[in-house]
Design an enzyme around this catalytic site. Sequence first.
Site, mmCIF file in Angstrom:
data_model
loop_
_atom_site.group_PDB
_atom_site.id
_atom_site.type_symbol
_atom_site.label_atom_id
_atom_site.label_comp_id
_atom_site.label_asym_id
_atom_site.label_seq_id
_atom_site.Cartn_x
_atom_site.Cartn_y
_atom_site.Cartn_z
ATOM 1 N N ASP A 295 -0.138 1.298 9.556
ATOM 2 C CA ASP A 295 -1.395 1.620 8.890
ATOM 3 C C ASP A 295 -2.547 1.640 9.895
ATOM 4 O O ASP A 295 -2.565 0.876 10.858
ATOM 5 C CB ASP A 295 -1.649 0.567 7.803
ATOM 6 N N GLU A 342 -0.121 6.331 10.574
ATOM 7 C CA GLU A 342 -1.099 6.685 9.538
ATOM 8 C C GLU A 342 -2.376 7.109 10.251
ATOM 9 O O GLU A 342 -3.181 6.280 10.672
ATOM 10 C CB GLU A 342 -1.327 5.483 8.617
ATOM 11 N N ASP A 394 -3.850 5.204 -1.622
ATOM 12 C CA ASP A 394 -5.309 5.120 -1.606
ATOM 13 C C ASP A 394 -5.985 6.343 -2.230
ATOM 14 O O ASP A 394 -7.211 6.368 -2.356
ATOM 15 C CB ASP A 394 -5.815 4.974 -0.164
#
Length: 497
Positions: A295, A342, A394
């Site tokens: 991430d 990401e 998200d």
Amino acid sequence: MNRRSSGILMHITSLPGDLGIGTLGDNAYKFVDFLKRTEQSYWQILPLTTTSYGDSPYQSFSAVAGNTNLIDFYKLVEDEILEIKDFKDYSFGDNEEKINYELLFKLRRPILEKAVNNFLSKKGNKELLNKFIEDNSSWLLDYAEFMAIKEHFDNNSYVLWDEDIKKGNIEVRNSYKEKLVDKINYHTVTQYFFFKQWLALKEYANKNGIKIIGDMPIYVSGDSVEMWTMPELFKTNKDNESEFVAGVPADEFSPEGQLWGNPIYDWEYHKKTNYAWWVYRVKESFKLYDVLRIDHFKGFSDYWQIAKDAKTAKIGTWESGPGIELFEVLKQELGELPIIAENLGFIDEKAEKLLDDTGYPGMKILQFAFDDEESLDLPHNHTENSIVYTGTHDNEVVNGWYENLKPKTKEYVNNYISRTESETITEAMMRTSHSSVCYLSVITMQDLLNKDASSRMNIPSTVGGNWEWRMLDKDLTEEKEEFLLNVTKLYGRARNK
């Protein structure tokens, strides 16, 4: 990951069932069976680590310990650690589309405490536990001790503990170990339950040709065992508290920026240790997952540093991260690794170069594609070494996203994806994702189920109301399975092609 394939993004918590939250029980195995039937290759999940305030899997008390909310009671019955009567009369919010975390916090603990006591009382289990402790000695006992002391101080952050134990004085720690032995046993044994159940599920998935894509947050929580036992990893003051916190600056989506509050790493220290903690952390992650999504990859090129007392993320400074050096060390120590970067949000040339230098695939999000006709998220600009998503945890689900588009943008979307009158917008977007040249196409379960905006998993920079969505047994119809199988075969992504 160098051949055309596809998968589904859905966290364990979103599985159906009668325990109020998705668990590592039979419905997880049934989900693997569904993935196999529809010729998928991957099941992508969110972090499996513990959750803290706000129930976010990206704010964990430990970088390694597992989320005990996922422990399945029925599996404990199979292991003769619980009986059905121990939990059958509880109402956990059964088969509802939203998880009630507050209710689970109250109800699950006494049941798990009974399971722990039963486990410890059975002959032969002490040896099993000792082997587990030995195999996980690098983190397990520190974690169990941290959680036990945390509960002793009414679950407050370690920064609010008494000064002597907050600083980790060895003699004081030993005294707490003696008086909190039951709580330490609880946290140790429940980790044993979690890892036993997770590794059995992963083995079942792998045997059926399904690989697990896991998720590693770049940061740990400010209230974590790492901050307590290894403050040298972070930029801390003399009281072992964060000097700075993480986030991202203001942009068109977030005028105040995103104030995450996680402690900032002391990258100079990590460099001096040849990134030993990162090698360890990634190695531990690959015990749980087949592929690792990292991430906020941008934070390794440079990161937004915010004063610890700031109210918003608008004011901060860009600081240099470790860059390619970290990933060269990972390669030297662990070999070639299947990692997904990401690379969303503010991605500048420096971040793009780091991604190119690592060779890791980045992410393409279809929902981001239609605001700019030059967007790299538009399928005609995709590259093979990328992962295409309809959306992430998200984002809005596709239905919610589409409803909020302006009429002109809707028309552009429909024309671009050649949507037919008989197609739902979710079907057309899933088809478009699978038709991309990207090696891997991942669809969120909400989009496959044609769910509305209420099924969104997370709204960044908000607390409350997130991470709650669950599917129901009735949601996955034969028609939806058939659609997924057909579109997977049509675009050459079937596992058995």
